[in-house]
Every structure is written in structure tokens, then in C-alpha cells.
Design an enzyme around this catalytic site. Sequence first.
Site, PDB file in Angstrom:
ATOM      1  N   ARG A  83       0.822  -1.222   0.000  1.00 48.96           N
ATOM      2  CA  ARG A  83       0.000   0.000   0.000  1.00 48.96           C
ATOM      3  C   ARG A  83       0.852   1.266   0.000  1.00 48.96           C
ATOM      4  O   ARG A  83       0.465   2.273   0.606  1.00 48.96           O
ATOM      5  CB  ARG A  83      -0.942   0.053   1.215  1.00 48.96           C
ATOM      6  CG  ARG A  83      -2.024  -0.996   1.204  1.00 48.96           C
ATOM      7  CD  ARG A  83      -3.264  -0.478   0.500  1.00 48.96           C
ATOM      8  NE  ARG A  83      -4.217  -1.568   0.322  1.00 48.96           N
ATOM      9  CZ  ARG A  83      -5.243  -1.794   1.131  1.00 48.96           C
ATOM     10  NH1 ARG A  83      -5.478  -1.009   2.151  1.00 48.96           N
ATOM     11  NH2 ARG A  83      -6.051  -2.780   0.883  1.00 48.96           N
ATOM     12  N   ARG A  94      -3.436   6.380   1.424  1.00 45.43           N
ATOM     13  CA  ARG A  94      -3.951   7.569   2.112  1.00 45.43           C
ATOM     14  C   ARG A  94      -3.002   8.242   3.092  1.00 45.43           C
ATOM     15  O   ARG A  94      -3.285   9.339   3.559  1.00 45.43           O
ATOM     16  CB  ARG A  94      -5.257   7.214   2.847  1.00 45.43           C
ATOM     17  CG  ARG A  94      -6.419   7.033   1.890  1.00 45.43           C
ATOM     18  CD  ARG A  94      -7.572   6.346   2.577  1.00 45.43           C
ATOM     19  NE  ARG A  94      -7.170   4.989   2.956  1.00 45.43           N
ATOM     20  CZ  ARG A  94      -8.002   4.079   3.464  1.00 45.43           C
ATOM     21  NH1 ARG A  94      -9.250   4.378   3.688  1.00 45.43           N
ATOM     22  NH2 ARG A  94      -7.547   2.873   3.754  1.00 45.43           N
ATOM     23  N   ARG A 149      -6.827  11.336  -5.540  1.00 44.73           N
ATOM     24  CA  ARG A 149      -8.079  10.592  -5.372  1.00 44.73           C
ATOM     25  C   ARG A 149      -9.278  11.543  -5.394  1.00 44.73           C
ATOM     26  O   ARG A 149     -10.313  11.249  -5.996  1.00 44.73           O
ATOM     27  CB  ARG A 149      -8.079   9.790  -4.073  1.00 44.73           C
ATOM     28  CG  ARG A 149      -9.231   8.803  -4.046  1.00 44.73           C
ATOM     29  CD  ARG A 149      -9.333   8.096  -2.729  1.00 44.73           C
ATOM     30  NE  ARG A 149      -9.567   9.044  -1.645  1.00 44.73           N
ATOM     31  CZ  ARG A 149      -9.881   8.706  -0.412  1.00 44.73           C
ATOM     32  NH1 ARG A 149      -9.966   7.440  -0.088  1.00 44.73           N
ATOM     33  NH2 ARG A 149     -10.088   9.613   0.505  1.00 44.73           N
ATOM     34  N   ASP A 189      -6.819  -2.683  -7.326  1.00 44.63           N
ATOM     35  CA  ASP A 189      -7.340  -3.389  -6.160  1.00 44.63           C
ATOM     36  C   ASP A 189      -7.567  -4.843  -6.533  1.00 44.63           C
ATOM     37  O   ASP A 189      -7.719  -5.163  -7.718  1.00 44.63           O
ATOM     38  CB  ASP A 189      -8.655  -2.766  -5.682  1.00 44.63           C
ATOM     39  CG  ASP A 189      -8.936  -3.176  -4.246  1.00 44.63           C
ATOM     40  OD1 ASP A 189      -8.326  -2.581  -3.335  1.00 44.63           O
ATOM     41  OD2 ASP A 189      -9.722  -4.112  -4.030  1.00 44.63           O
ATOM     42  N   TYR A 238     -14.748 -12.180  -0.318  1.00 41.85           N
ATOM     43  CA  TYR A 238     -15.514 -10.967  -0.624  1.00 41.85           C
ATOM     44  C   TYR A 238     -16.735 -11.298  -1.486  1.00 41.85           C
ATOM     45  O   TYR A 238     -17.806 -10.717  -1.321  1.00 41.85           O
ATOM     46  CB  TYR A 238     -14.629  -9.929  -1.340  1.00 41.85           C
ATOM     47  CG  TYR A 238     -13.609  -9.346  -0.393  1.00 41.85           C
ATOM     48  CD1 TYR A 238     -13.965  -8.321   0.481  1.00 41.85           C
ATOM     49  CD2 TYR A 238     -12.310  -9.828  -0.334  1.00 41.85           C
ATOM     50  CE1 TYR A 238     -13.038  -7.790   1.380  1.00 41.85           C
ATOM     51  CE2 TYR A 238     -11.381  -9.308   0.554  1.00 41.85           C
ATOM     52  CZ  TYR A 238     -11.754  -8.290   1.405  1.00 41.85           C
ATOM     53  OH  TYR A 238     -10.853  -7.776   2.300  1.00 41.85           O
TER      54      TYR A 238
HETATM   55  O1  CP3 Z   1       0.160  -1.769  -2.480  1.00 38.67           O
HETATM   56  C1  CP3 Z   1      -0.177  -0.830  -3.243  1.00 38.67           C
HETATM   57  O2  CP3 Z   1       0.223   0.344  -3.103  1.00 38.67           O
HETATM   58  C2  CP3 Z   1      -1.030  -1.161  -4.469  1.00 38.67           C
HETATM   59  C3  CP3 Z   1      -2.413  -0.964  -4.363  1.00 38.67           C
HETATM   60  C4  CP3 Z   1      -3.321  -1.936  -3.624  1.00 38.67           C
HETATM   61  C5  CP3 Z   1      -4.561  -1.523  -3.099  1.00 38.67           C
HETATM   62  N1  CP3 Z   1      -5.237  -2.605  -2.646  1.00 38.67           N
HETATM   63  C6  CP3 Z   1      -5.033  -0.135  -3.083  1.00 38.67           C
HETATM   64  C7  CP3 Z   1      -6.082   0.244  -2.112  1.00 38.67           C
HETATM   65  C8  CP3 Z   1      -3.235  -3.318  -3.415  1.00 38.67           C
HETATM   66  C9  CP3 Z   1      -2.092  -4.272  -3.746  1.00 38.67           C
HETATM   67  C10 CP3 Z   1      -4.465  -3.729  -2.813  1.00 38.67           C
HETATM   68  C11 CP3 Z   1      -4.779  -5.125  -2.464  1.00 38.67           C
HETATM   69  C12 CP3 Z   1      -5.967  -5.424  -1.677  1.00 38.67           C
HETATM   70  N2  CP3 Z   1      -7.209  -4.843  -1.742  1.00 38.67           N
HETATM   71  C13 CP3 Z   1      -6.061  -6.481  -0.735  1.00 38.67           C
HETATM   72  C14 CP3 Z   1      -4.958  -7.450  -0.428  1.00 38.67           C
HETATM   73  C15 CP3 Z   1      -3.937  -6.872   0.481  1.00 38.67           C
HETATM   74  C16 CP3 Z   1      -4.476  -6.484   1.820  1.00 38.67           C
HETATM   75  O3  CP3 Z   1      -4.485  -5.291   2.115  1.00 38.67           O
HETATM   76  O4  CP3 Z   1      -4.867  -7.390   2.562  1.00 38.67           O
HETATM   77  C17 CP3 Z   1      -7.355  -6.477  -0.209  1.00 38.67           C
HETATM   78  C18 CP3 Z   1      -7.909  -7.417   0.854  1.00 38.67           C
HETATM   79  C19 CP3 Z   1      -8.082  -5.438  -0.864  1.00 38.67           C
HETATM   80  C20 CP3 Z   1      -9.507  -5.095  -0.678  1.00 38.67           C
HETATM   81  C21 CP3 Z   1      -9.643  -3.731  -0.131  1.00 38.67           C
HETATM   82  N3  CP3 Z   1      -9.368  -2.582  -0.839  1.00 38.67           N
HETATM   83  C22 CP3 Z   1     -10.076  -3.364   1.158  1.00 38.67           C
HETATM   84  C23 CP3 Z   1     -10.464  -4.321   2.267  1.00 38.67           C
HETATM   85  C24 CP3 Z   1     -10.057  -1.967   1.206  1.00 38.67           C
HETATM   86  C25 CP3 Z   1     -10.524  -1.098   2.335  1.00 38.67           C
HETATM   87  C26 CP3 Z   1      -9.540  -1.078   3.426  1.00 38.67           C
HETATM   88  C27 CP3 Z   1      -8.890   0.270   3.502  1.00 38.67           C
HETATM   89  O5  CP3 Z   1      -7.664   0.325   3.675  1.00 38.67           O
HETATM   90  O6  CP3 Z   1      -9.629   1.257   3.432  1.00 38.67           O
HETATM   91  C28 CP3 Z   1      -9.567  -1.500  -0.038  1.00 38.67           C
HETATM   92  C29 CP3 Z   1      -9.339  -0.102  -0.428  1.00 38.67           C
HETATM   93  C30 CP3 Z   1      -7.990   0.281  -0.937  1.00 38.67           C
HETATM   94  N4  CP3 Z   1      -7.232  -0.441  -1.819  1.00 38.67           N
HETATM   95  C31 CP3 Z   1      -7.308   1.490  -0.647  1.00 38.67           C
HETATM   96  C32 CP3 Z   1      -6.121   1.491  -1.392  1.00 38.67           C
HETATM   97  C33 CP3 Z   1      -5.080   2.571  -1.480  1.00 38.67           C
HETATM   98  C34 CP3 Z   1      -7.816   2.594   0.254  1.00 38.67           C
HETATM   99  C35 CP3 Z   1      -9.037   3.179  -0.386  1.00 38.67           C
HETATM  100  C36 CP3 Z   1      -9.049   4.684  -0.511  1.00 38.67           C
HETATM  101  O7  CP3 Z   1      -8.098   5.316  -0.998  1.00 38.67           O
HETATM  102  O8  CP3 Z   1     -10.114   5.226  -0.175  1.00 38.67           O
END
Ligand code: CP3
Length: 354
Positions: free
Chosen positions: A27, A31, A40, A77, A154
Site C-alpha cells: 500500500r 492515504r 483521489r 485493487d 468478498y
Molecule cells: O500496495 C499498493 O500500493 C497497491 C495498491 C493496492 C490496493 N489494494 C489499493 C487500495 C493493493 C495491492 C491492494 C490489495 C488489496 N485490496 C487487498 C490485499 C492486500 C491487503 O491489504 O490485505 C485487499 C484485501 C483489498 C480489498 C480492499 N481494498 C479493502 C479491504 C479496502 C478497504 C480497506 C482500507 O484500507 O480502506 C480496499 C481499499 C484500498 N485499496 C485502498 C487502497 C489505497 C484505500 C481506499 C481509498 O483510498 O479510499
Amino acid sequence: MSSLQNDTFLRALMREPVDYTPLWIMRQAGRYLPEYNATRAQAGDFLALCKNPNLATEVTLQPLDRFPLDAAILFSDILTIPDAMGLGLRFTAGEGPKLDHPLRDEASIKALRLPDVNSDLRYVTDAVSQIRRSLNGRVPLIGFSGSPYTLACYMIEGGGSDDFRHIKGMLYARPDLLHHILKVTTQAVISYLNAQIQAGAQAVMVFDTWGGSLSHSAYHEFSLPYLSEIAHGLTRESDGRIVPRIAFTKGGGLWLESMATAGYDALGLDWAIDIGDARKRVGDKVALQGNFDPMALFGSPDAIQQEAARILERFGRGSGHVFNLGHGVSQHTNPDHVAALVDAVHCFSKPYHV
Ligand code: CP3
């Protein structure tokens, strides 16, 4: 395409000699960076950002402009696959992902269709090619996907869950239905990752975030065999170079021996396991990626550097370690603390590679 100026990350994944331990941060574009929040806002919301290749490229590069990281990861994602399968993905502020049409009955499960990666997921491969062009050989680009089991969590729960009662209910009551979902999803993941490789991804990572919630026997029946099938379906070389594969089962430390034979070049570790013990257990079969507790970034810069030094010391001499967090960086993290970690890893790791 220009040649790579820094291939330390790819070499470490293949356990080839390196001058220092490379690192990237799960990540890393997120944020905790004000510039990410600004882009964003410009996109409208998170999903719109993922679906806009220009803006996805911009945010992918933001952490690299701040810190000397050794890899870029596609900004996207894991839920793009269920979205492309028509399950209706939404991200609501503060609530995380929601799928409007979760798979709960036999008819909808049997009606599940593979997405067409070349049309439904074209925005992802377009982002991959555009990021590769913008990186211009600075560092390698990682493509990624969710694991079939994690995606199924999911797809069946319809969002995040504390207890996974819908998917686990299906696992114990109708394992045939869960296997059907996992088989279809495995095929989707293979085509999706191969399309990312074709578009320019130089390594791929499969995130099995929820595999660690399974029992020992359920993990070996419902997650690992599908991870293995993916590894065996992936394109091995692109642009004359091996495309290394990383599998990360969060909470999977108990199963490293069986994971090490699943066809991956590297295994991700969370922070619960000692990386020195993990290295002894996997031997020369795979490289390791991890295992800094993301919450340790809430300590002082001094404490962060000590913790980085401790992990490097536990891994010990030689190649085969990609430094990373054991899970995504928290949105409340101070970016200066990330800078302290990156410097510490680059500086303290050199003596282990002479
Ligand atoms: O690593 C990186 O920088 C690449 C981008 C990336 C994102 N999600 C961006 C993201 C990667 C590799 C993921 C993978 C992902 N997404 C996983 C597997 C890894 C992990 O974290 O366990 C999972 C389970 C998801 C599903 C997901 N996406 C969830 C549960 C959430 C909400 C949780 C949160 O942190 O808010 C997301 C949203 C998400 N994916 C964000 C980002 C930057 C935050 C959303 C935002 O900017 O509003």
C-alpha cells in the site's frame, strides 16, 4: 523498452547476489500520502481512480518520487475481478468494499462467468503499460491479484467480515459449491495476471489475505491448491527475463513448508513469525518478503531503525530477502517515518551482502 536501472528487487526474489536488501511497502501509494489524497479527490473516489489509467499511473509513481523504493506496484485493487464478473463493487467512505450481488445461492454460483480480461479489465492492462512507460526503467513494476480464496471471501460475504460465516458455512455445508467458485476464479486470476505480464508487469504477487483464517486442513484444500494452479498457469518469461512470483498468505506462517513447494519464487511473511526461523524452514526453495510490523512505524524514527536492523540481523547474510511490511501501511502513518525505514534498510543491509 528501456533496460532496468535498478533490478535489485528482481534479483533478490530469484535469490541472486545483491548489494543491499531491496524494499517496497505494501500500500505504498495510499492515504498516508497527502498527494495521493489530492489525486483521489480529483478522480472522485477510489474506484474511479483505479479505472483511470492516467491517474492510476500518477499515484503509482508518487511514493517513488518521495522515497528511493526498489519496486513500483500497480495501483489497483484485488476486487477488480469480482467487479468484472458483475458482482457490483462499491467503496463507501470509512466502510470498505461492498459487493451488491454476493454469491449466496446455487443458481448465481452456477451462473458465474469468467470476465473478458481484454475488455472488462482493459483499464488495468492500460494502466500497466502506461506505468511501465512512465517508470522508464527506474525500478521494476509488480502486477498483482487476490488469491481465489480471498476473492471468494468478498464474493460470498459481500464485503469484509469478522467471522466469515457465509463462506465458512458454504465450505462446511456445500464444499462442491465453494470449489466451483474457486475453480472459475482461478482461471480468471491466471488470465488476469498473464495479461498484466503481457502489458509489462515484471513480477507478480498473489494476495491471500484471508487464507490464514482457515483450519490447517481447509487451507490445504481450499486455498493452497488454487495458489499452486495459478503459479503453474503463469507466463514464466517476458522481455527475455524471468517474471518472479510471490505468494502471500497472511497468517500462513504455520504452512511455509507446503507453500514453498507451490510454484512461487518468494513467500510473503506477516510480522508474527521470526524471519530467521522462516528462512531455516524454507531453505533454498524460495525467497522471503516481509516482515516488519506496520504498526512499528508509529514508534520513533530511532525505534523504527532498530526494528529494521533486528529483522535484517534475523534474516542474516546473503540474498533472498525483500524487505517489506507484514501488511499494508496504515493511513495514519507519518511519511517521514517511512523515509526513516527506507534509509535504515538500505544502509544497514549492506554488510550482509559483502
Ligand atoms: O500496495 C499498493 O500500493 C497497491 C495498491 C493496492 C490496493 N489494494 C489499493 C487500495 C493493493 C495491492 C491492494 C490489495 C488489496 N485490496 C487487498 C490485499 C492486500 C491487503 O491489504 O490485505 C485487499 C484485501 C483489498 C480489498 C480492499 N481494498 C479493502 C479491504 C479496502 C478497504 C480497506 C482500507 O484500507 O480502506 C480496499 C481499499 C484500498 N485499496 C485502498 C487502497 C489505497 C484505500 C481506499 C481509498 O483510498 O479510499
